[in-house]
Design an enzyme around this catalytic site. Structure first.
Site, short mmCIF file in Angstrom:
data_model
loop_
_atom_site.label_atom_id
_atom_site.label_comp_id
_atom_site.label_asym_id
_atom_site.label_seq_id
_atom_site.Cartn_x
_atom_site.Cartn_y
_atom_site.Cartn_z
N ALA A 1 5.44 4.35 -7.58
CA ALA A 1 5.22 2.75 -7.90
C ALA A 1 6.58 2.44 -8.26
CB ALA A 1 4.02 2.34 -9.23
N THR A 10 4.33 -0.88 -3.87
CA THR A 10 3.76 -0.27 -4.42
C THR A 10 3.75 -0.73 -5.92
OG1 THR A 10 4.04 1.53 -2.93
CG2 THR A 10 3.19 2.17 -4.95
N CYS A 43 9.21 2.40 -4.55
CA CYS A 43 9.11 1.60 -3.98
C CYS A 43 8.39 0.23 -4.00
CB CYS A 43 7.74 2.08 -3.22
SG CYS A 43 6.95 0.91 -1.79
N THR A 96 0.99 -1.32 0.54
CA THR A 96 -0.16 0.12 0.42
C THR A 96 0.96 1.42 -0.12
OG1 THR A 96 -1.65 -0.70 0.89
CG2 THR A 96 -1.88 1.16 1.40
#
Length: 182
Positions: free
Chosen positions: A167, A173, A170, A12
């Protein structure tokens, strides 16, 4: 992983932004268990209180859903007053034996307010109207602050672009992004 440890569920990035009387909140869809991606399209945000608020969660899914359900009850009890409902949920979170064990955080936005309810039961209202939680939150937060300062993009686009940047950086993500606007 040692035998007495549960696998860590990491997942998340949730980010919310308020700009020009509109608010947007979005999240990615990745869920990982240990070092394995177990789902790409988890839905981590939902509309609350007759569609006037959007909330997202980070942490253990069952815990987060429990907290969202409790938060919805508080919103109904306090006629949609976001501040009051958040404080009452935080109070319960700190004092209830069962709730204290829940491992989750909530990010909530309305058209004029953004709040984080932390895993320790704190209610945080960022000064800049940007809320970010989860494993990629600091990347998304940095991107959103830059976009707020150096562009005229609407809230929904800032959330989308911030999540794309997170995204790219990470590993917890992904780019299966869902954004809701109020």
């Amino acid at each position: 992983m040692k035998n007495n440890q549960r696998p860590v569920i990491r997942s998340t990035t949730v980010i919310g932004v308020i700009r020009d009387g509109k608010a947007a909140l979005g999240s990615d869809g990745q869920m990982t268990l240990g070092n394995t991606v177990i789902k790409h399209s988890t839905r981590k945000i939902r509309r609350l209180y007759h569609g006037k608020l959007v909330a997202g969660f980070a942490g253990a899914t069952a815990d987060a859903v429990t907290l969202l359900d409790r938060f919805e009850e508080k919103l109904e009890a306090y006629n949609g007053k976001l501040d009051r409902a958040a404080v009452e949920l935080a109070r319960d979170w700190r004092t209830d034996k069962y709730l204290r064990r829940l491992e989750a955080m909530l990010a909530i936005v309305s058209h004029d307010k953004a709040l984080i309810i932390s895993g320790t039961g704190d209610v945080i209202e960022p000064e800049d109207g940007i809320v970010a939680i989860g494993s990629g939150s600091m990347y998304a937060l940095a991107a959103a602050r830059s976009l707020m300062k150096h562009s005229s993009l609407p809230a929904k686009e800032i959330v989308l672009e911030s999540l794309k940047i997170a995204a790219d950086i990470c590993i917890y993500t992904n780019d299966h992004i869902i954004v809701e606007e109020v």
